[in-house]
Design a protein around this motif. Structure first.
Motif, short mmCIF file in Angstrom:
data_model
loop_
_atom_site.label_atom_id
_atom_site.label_comp_id
_atom_site.label_asym_id
_atom_site.label_seq_id
_atom_site.Cartn_x
_atom_site.Cartn_y
_atom_site.Cartn_z
N UNK A 26 7.69 -15.55 -1.66
CA UNK A 26 7.08 -14.52 -0.83
C UNK A 26 5.59 -14.45 -1.17
N UNK A 27 4.76 -14.51 -0.13
CA UNK A 27 3.30 -14.58 -0.33
C UNK A 27 2.59 -13.59 0.57
N UNK A 28 1.35 -13.27 0.19
CA UNK A 28 0.53 -12.37 0.98
C UNK A 28 -0.86 -12.99 1.15
N UNK A 29 -1.30 -13.09 2.39
CA UNK A 29 -2.69 -13.45 2.70
C UNK A 29 -3.34 -12.15 3.16
N UNK A 30 -4.14 -11.55 2.29
CA UNK A 30 -4.66 -10.21 2.60
C UNK A 30 -5.88 -10.24 3.53
N UNK A 31 -6.35 -11.45 3.87
CA UNK A 31 -7.49 -11.58 4.78
C UNK A 31 -7.12 -12.62 5.85
N UNK A 32 -6.26 -12.21 6.78
CA UNK A 32 -5.71 -13.16 7.74
C UNK A 32 -6.80 -13.86 8.57
N UNK A 33 -7.73 -13.09 9.12
CA UNK A 33 -8.83 -13.68 9.88
C UNK A 33 -8.35 -14.54 11.03
N UNK A 53 0.62 -11.19 6.30
CA UNK A 53 -0.82 -11.32 6.52
C UNK A 53 -1.43 -9.96 6.84
N UNK A 54 -2.49 -9.60 6.11
CA UNK A 54 -3.18 -8.34 6.34
C UNK A 54 -4.50 -8.58 7.07
N UNK A 55 -4.83 -7.72 8.01
CA UNK A 55 -6.17 -7.69 8.58
C UNK A 55 -6.40 -6.34 9.23
N UNK A 56 -7.56 -5.75 8.96
CA UNK A 56 -7.86 -4.44 9.54
C UNK A 56 -8.52 -4.55 10.91
N UNK A 57 -8.88 -5.77 11.31
CA UNK A 57 -9.55 -6.00 12.59
C UNK A 57 -8.51 -6.32 13.66
N UNK A 58 -8.47 -5.51 14.71
CA UNK A 58 -7.49 -5.71 15.76
C UNK A 58 -7.69 -7.04 16.48
N UNK A 59 -8.92 -7.53 16.51
CA UNK A 59 -9.16 -8.84 17.14
C UNK A 59 -8.37 -9.93 16.43
N UNK A 60 -8.34 -9.88 15.09
CA UNK A 60 -7.58 -10.87 14.32
C UNK A 60 -6.09 -10.66 14.50
N UNK A 61 -5.66 -9.41 14.49
CA UNK A 61 -4.23 -9.10 14.63
C UNK A 61 -3.72 -9.59 15.98
N UNK A 62 -4.52 -9.42 17.02
CA UNK A 62 -4.08 -9.83 18.36
C UNK A 62 -3.94 -11.35 18.48
N UNK A 63 -4.60 -12.10 17.58
CA UNK A 63 -4.53 -13.55 17.60
C UNK A 63 -3.50 -14.10 16.60
N UNK A 64 -2.80 -13.23 15.93
CA UNK A 64 -1.90 -13.66 14.85
C UNK A 64 -0.82 -14.59 15.36
N UNK A 65 -0.46 -15.55 14.52
CA UNK A 65 0.58 -16.51 14.88
C UNK A 65 1.94 -15.84 14.96
N UNK A 66 2.84 -16.50 15.68
CA UNK A 66 4.21 -16.02 15.81
C UNK A 66 5.12 -16.99 15.07
N UNK A 74 -1.45 -4.69 10.28
CA UNK A 74 -2.77 -4.20 10.71
C UNK A 74 -3.22 -3.11 9.75
N UNK A 75 -3.90 -3.52 8.69
CA UNK A 75 -4.34 -2.56 7.68
C UNK A 75 -5.37 -3.18 6.75
N UNK A 76 -6.15 -2.34 6.13
CA UNK A 76 -7.04 -2.75 5.05
C UNK A 76 -6.17 -3.17 3.85
N UNK A 77 -6.59 -4.22 3.16
CA UNK A 77 -5.77 -4.73 2.05
C UNK A 77 -5.72 -3.78 0.85
N UNK A 78 -6.54 -2.74 0.88
CA UNK A 78 -6.48 -1.78 -0.22
C UNK A 78 -5.12 -1.07 -0.27
N UNK A 79 -4.40 -1.12 0.84
CA UNK A 79 -3.10 -0.44 0.92
C UNK A 79 -1.93 -1.42 0.74
#
Length: 302
Positions: A26-33, A53-66, A74-79
């Motif tokens: 199990x892995x986490x990429x906290x800056x999906x981009x 994968x974490x990203x606080x920018x909705x532009x990146x989230x909307x492009x996320x792979x399936x 969709x969150x800041x990695x501080x959480x």
């Protein structure tokens, strides 16, 4: 917009090698981009493995792979700890953070991250946030502005820059990049213009997004989440971030204060896997100039 334009991941093969990915882990990429690092991780996972994968920018989230092995958050990695608890994940095998700003942000005038063209003074990674760069330059007291420019941008004439901004905003708001450049331009050495402007914009971006606070929260959260032997890989781009990461990996605190046992052994909760940071070679820098300042540090939890 093509993914390759959105963001070219820095130090990609070195980072994937450093994480030593287990197929069922199990892995986490906290800056999906743009998803470059995440896709490389997914390629090494079995159907039983999973990546968050974490990203606080909705532009990146909307492009996320399936992919069934992937969950976008969709969150800041501080959480990171809160969200892993929400997904009922108690521990992970690896965490990756690429702290660089995506091409997408620099190349979008509306985001205000670059001094190359005019646009609003925004600089928010999360566009639902209330604090913008315009708010900072137009409302912060002169002394606080000077501290931000000196501490976060390492600008030598920070007080003069802050003073010029405060005087100028008394006549008209500084709410565009063009206006900020007009006010600060006379104080910048033309021979070092790009470097000095980069420092100014870096300072404002870090303040707007509370980047150093978020990084500290991430590193503390990573310590809680990583399994013994689990690895964390962090790519930094300026000395402020790199110092925090180096100190935390080496000592377990952000001041770099060593705690030793009776025998004088360092009691850091991490084992450094690189004595020096990994940096891009000439070929990568030529292919991706923005990776020039990238530094990869890797550690394993003891």
């Amino acid at each position: 917009m093509p993914e390759a334009v959105y963001h070219i991941p820095a130090l990609l093969p070195q980072t994937i090698d450093a994480l030593d990915i287990h197929p069922d882990g199990t892995y986490i990429d906290v800056t999906y981009g743009g998803g470059g690092h995440s896709r490389a991780i997914i390629e090494k996972l079995s159907p039983e493995g999973h990546l968050y994968g974490f990203d606080q920018d909705m532009d990146a989230v909307s492009r996320a792979m399936t992919d069934a092995r992937f969950t976008i958050v969709h969150s800041n990695f501080r959480y990171i700890v809160n969200f892993m608890r929400y997904y009922r994940v108690d521990s992970v095998d690896g965490i990756l953070a690429d702290l660089g700003v995506s091409f997408h942000h620099f190349d979008d005038p509306d985001r205000g991250f670059s001094f190359r063209w005019d646009g609003p003074l925004d600089m928010r990674m999360n566009r639902s946030g209330s604090l913008t760069a315009a708010t900072v330059v137009n409302t912060y007291p002169e002394e606080r502005l000077a501290d931000i420019f000196y501490l976060l941008g390492e600008i030598k004439n920070a007080r003069r820059v802050a003073s010029a901004i405060v005087k100028a905003r008394a006549n008209a708001p500084i709410d565009t990049i063009e206006r900020l450049l007009e006010v600060t331009g006379p104080l910048i050495d033309p021979a070092r213009q790009k470097k000095e402007l980069a420092k100014l914009f870096q300072a404002l971006r870090i303040e707007v997004n509370h980047e150093l606070d978020a990084l500290e929260a991430l590193l503390q959260g990573a310590l809680r989440l990583l399994r013994p032997g689990g690895r964390i890989a962090v790519i930094t781009y300026h000395s402020l971030e790199d110092r925090l990461v180096k100190n935390f990996f080496r000592t377990g605190n952000f001041e770099g204060r060593e705690n030793k046992d009776f025998f004088g052994r360092n009691l850091s909760p991490f084992k450094l896997l690189t004595s020096r940071p990994i940096v891009p070679d000439d070929e990568e820098v030529e292919r991706n100039p923005r990776s020039r300042s990238a530094k990869l540090r890797v550690a394993a939890k003891l």
